[in-house]
Design an enzyme around this catalytic site. Structure first.
Site, PDB file in Angstrom:
ATOM      1  N   SER A 187       0.849  -1.190   0.000  1.00 16.85           N
ATOM      2  CA  SER A 187       0.000   0.000   0.000  1.00 16.85           C
ATOM      3  C   SER A 187       0.884   1.238   0.000  1.00 16.85           C
ATOM      4  O   SER A 187       2.059   1.164   0.378  1.00 16.85           O
ATOM      5  CB  SER A 187      -0.864   0.013   1.268  1.00 16.85           C
ATOM      6  OG  SER A 187      -1.564   1.235   1.395  1.00 16.85           O
ATOM      7  N   TYR A 246      -1.939  -0.767  10.602  1.00 19.59           N
ATOM      8  CA  TYR A 246      -2.121  -1.101   9.179  1.00 19.59           C
ATOM      9  C   TYR A 246      -0.833  -0.812   8.415  1.00 19.59           C
ATOM     10  O   TYR A 246      -0.353  -1.656   7.645  1.00 19.59           O
ATOM     11  CB  TYR A 246      -3.299  -0.307   8.602  1.00 19.59           C
ATOM     12  CG  TYR A 246      -3.566  -0.590   7.141  1.00 19.59           C
ATOM     13  CD1 TYR A 246      -4.070  -1.824   6.735  1.00 19.59           C
ATOM     14  CD2 TYR A 246      -3.300   0.368   6.163  1.00 19.59           C
ATOM     15  CE1 TYR A 246      -4.307  -2.091   5.390  1.00 19.59           C
ATOM     16  CE2 TYR A 246      -3.546   0.111   4.818  1.00 19.59           C
ATOM     17  CZ  TYR A 246      -4.046  -1.116   4.431  1.00 19.59           C
ATOM     18  OH  TYR A 246      -4.281  -1.377   3.102  1.00 19.59           O
TER      19      TYR A 246
HETATM   20  P1  NDP Z   1     -11.745  -5.482  -0.118  1.00 21.65           P
HETATM   21  O1  NDP Z   1     -12.217  -5.384   1.286  1.00 21.65           O
HETATM   22  O2  NDP Z   1     -12.700  -5.172  -1.218  1.00 21.65           O
HETATM   23  O3  NDP Z   1     -11.114  -6.912  -0.394  1.00 21.65           O
HETATM   24  C1  NDP Z   1     -10.383  -7.600   0.590  1.00 21.65           C
HETATM   25  C2  NDP Z   1     -10.376  -9.062   0.248  1.00 21.65           C
HETATM   26  O4  NDP Z   1      -9.611  -9.751   1.268  1.00 21.65           O
HETATM   27  C3  NDP Z   1     -11.761  -9.675   0.236  1.00 21.65           C
HETATM   28  O5  NDP Z   1     -11.909 -10.456  -0.926  1.00 21.65           O
HETATM   29  C4  NDP Z   1     -11.788 -10.558   1.480  1.00 21.65           C
HETATM   30  O6  NDP Z   1     -12.530 -11.745   1.214  1.00 21.65           O
HETATM   31  C5  NDP Z   1     -10.322 -10.903   1.631  1.00 21.65           C
HETATM   32  N1  NDP Z   1      -9.998 -11.348   2.982  1.00 21.65           N
HETATM   33  C6  NDP Z   1     -10.055 -10.670   4.149  1.00 21.65           C
HETATM   34  N2  NDP Z   1      -9.723 -11.477   5.182  1.00 21.65           N
HETATM   35  C7  NDP Z   1      -9.439 -12.690   4.639  1.00 21.65           C
HETATM   36  C8  NDP Z   1      -9.046 -13.936   5.165  1.00 21.65           C
HETATM   37  N3  NDP Z   1      -8.857 -14.107   6.484  1.00 21.65           N
HETATM   38  N4  NDP Z   1      -8.840 -14.961   4.322  1.00 21.65           N
HETATM   39  C9  NDP Z   1      -9.036 -14.814   2.990  1.00 21.65           C
HETATM   40  N5  NDP Z   1      -9.404 -13.657   2.424  1.00 21.65           N
HETATM   41  C10 NDP Z   1      -9.607 -12.612   3.247  1.00 21.65           C
HETATM   42  O7  NDP Z   1     -10.468  -4.510  -0.198  1.00 21.65           O
HETATM   43  P2  NDP Z   1      -9.378  -4.223  -1.347  1.00 21.65           P
HETATM   44  O8  NDP Z   1      -9.739  -4.874  -2.605  1.00 21.65           O
HETATM   45  O9  NDP Z   1      -9.138  -2.781  -1.327  1.00 21.65           O
HETATM   46  O10 NDP Z   1      -8.088  -4.924  -0.694  1.00 21.65           O
HETATM   47  C11 NDP Z   1      -7.205  -5.749  -1.415  1.00 21.65           C
HETATM   48  C12 NDP Z   1      -5.777  -5.456  -0.950  1.00 21.65           C
HETATM   49  O11 NDP Z   1      -5.389  -4.159  -1.372  1.00 21.65           O
HETATM   50  C13 NDP Z   1      -5.580  -5.490   0.573  1.00 21.65           C
HETATM   51  O12 NDP Z   1      -4.366  -6.140   0.878  1.00 21.65           O
HETATM   52  C14 NDP Z   1      -5.492  -4.003   0.926  1.00 21.65           C
HETATM   53  O13 NDP Z   1      -4.767  -3.788   2.110  1.00 21.65           O
HETATM   54  C15 NDP Z   1      -4.781  -3.468  -0.305  1.00 21.65           C
HETATM   55  N6  NDP Z   1      -4.919  -2.027  -0.509  1.00 21.65           N
HETATM   56  C16 NDP Z   1      -6.134  -1.440  -0.787  1.00 21.65           C
HETATM   57  C17 NDP Z   1      -6.239  -0.082  -0.941  1.00 21.65           C
HETATM   58  C18 NDP Z   1      -7.545   0.598  -1.209  1.00 21.65           C
HETATM   59  O14 NDP Z   1      -7.593   1.848  -1.192  1.00 21.65           O
HETATM   60  N7  NDP Z   1      -8.620  -0.126  -1.482  1.00 21.65           N
HETATM   61  C19 NDP Z   1      -5.051   0.801  -0.852  1.00 21.65           C
HETATM   62  C20 NDP Z   1      -3.848   0.089  -0.568  1.00 21.65           C
HETATM   63  C21 NDP Z   1      -3.785  -1.252  -0.419  1.00 21.65           C
HETATM   64  P3  NDP Z   1     -13.486 -12.514   2.263  1.00 21.65           P
HETATM   65  O15 NDP Z   1     -13.986 -11.488   3.243  1.00 21.65           O
HETATM   66  O16 NDP Z   1     -14.549 -13.097   1.391  1.00 21.65           O
HETATM   67  O17 NDP Z   1     -12.608 -13.563   2.878  1.00 21.65           O
END
Ligand code: NDP
Length: 243
Positions: free
Chosen positions: A142, A155
């Protein structure tokens, strides 16, 4: 099977946001995507939609905080396709809070998903990639892995850790490519996990500037389609208007 020059790509956290967008982009480009997440209903529907559009997609229940689960996710792909070309370690959570709120359970969850989950993903695919002498691990860090802001101490710590782990893996590897993707504000469901109302609304307000998740998927596609001898080490993708 993937198309002729298509790759077998595992994506963690494929049920929403960046993971979902990346799955759609890579499948449309001829790669076979294996979707992992806890919300199996979501990845089942996504896999069906991708297949209906002519792509190749499979799904497997996955909780990245479980080493067993993560190994089963990788084993599913290896059994069917005999190789894993790319792992996208995308699953992440961001329950922001001030340190003095002592939201210890949220700290633990961020450490478990954002750090342990990435390490478990590496553990699940590294042996078979080493055996083949090739492979590609893409880790989602990030902009918060480059800077620290109030409410984001833990975070940010997890995302700095992702960059440190990735750099260590890169230095230890002459066969496996390692890419860090560092997004800025990106539209997704990430803010849903913030329980403090004021913080959540403030972050959602800043999200009005967010770029679509497909912008991050396109960066991942760029990294994985470079020639074998080219390792794109990090891509930072922000909204043009983000400070
Ligand atoms: P979302 O919340 O839309 O997606 C997060 C995903 O992580 C979901 O599919 C969720 O699936 C999954 N997840 C969470 N916990 C678990 C677990 N224990 N096991 C398996 N899967 C898990 O957020 P983003 O798409 O934004 O996030 C994707 C990545 O991008 C993350 O690492 C985030 O930190 C990073 N990021 C995002 C930014 C933003 O502005 N959006 C900026 C910088 C980085 P489920 O709940 O179905 O398990």
């Amino acid at each position: 099977m993937p198309e002729a020059d298509g790759k077998v790509v595992l994506i963690t956290g494929a049920s929403s946001g960046i993971g979902e967008a990346t799955a759609r982009i890579l499948a449309a480009a001829g790669h076979l995507v294996v979707l992992g997440a806890r919300r199996v209903d979501r990845i089942e529907v996504l896999a069906k939609e991708i297949r209906a559009e002519g792509g190749n997609a499979e799904y497997h229940a996955l909780d990245v905080t479980s080493l067993e689960d993560t190994q089963a996710f990788a084993a599913h792909a290896l059994e069917r396709h005999e190789r894993i070309d790319v792992l996208v370690n995308n699953a992440g959570v961001m329950p922001l809070s001030r340190l003095d709120a002592l939201a210890v359970q949220d700290w633990d969850q961020m450490i478990d998903v954002n750090i342990r989950g990435v390490l478990y993903g590496i553990a699940a695919v590294l042996p078979s990639m080493r055996e083949r002498g090739q492979g590609h691990i893409v880790n989602l860090a990030s902009v918060s892995g480059h800077r620290v802001d109030p409410t984001a101490a833990v975070y940010s710590a997890t995302k700095y850790a992702v960059r440190a782990i990735s750099e260590g893996l890169r230095q230890e590897s002459r066969d496996i490519r390692v890419t860090v993707i560092s997004p800025g504000l990106t539209r997704s469901e990430l803010t849903d996990g913030i329980s403090d109302n004021d913080i959540r609304e403030a972050v959602r307000d800043s999200m009005r500037e967010a770029i679509p998740a497909s912008a991050i998927g396109a960066a991942i596609q760029y990294a994985i389609t470079q020639p074998q001898q080219v390792d794109v080490n990090e891509i930072v993708v922000r909204p043009t208007v983000q400070g």
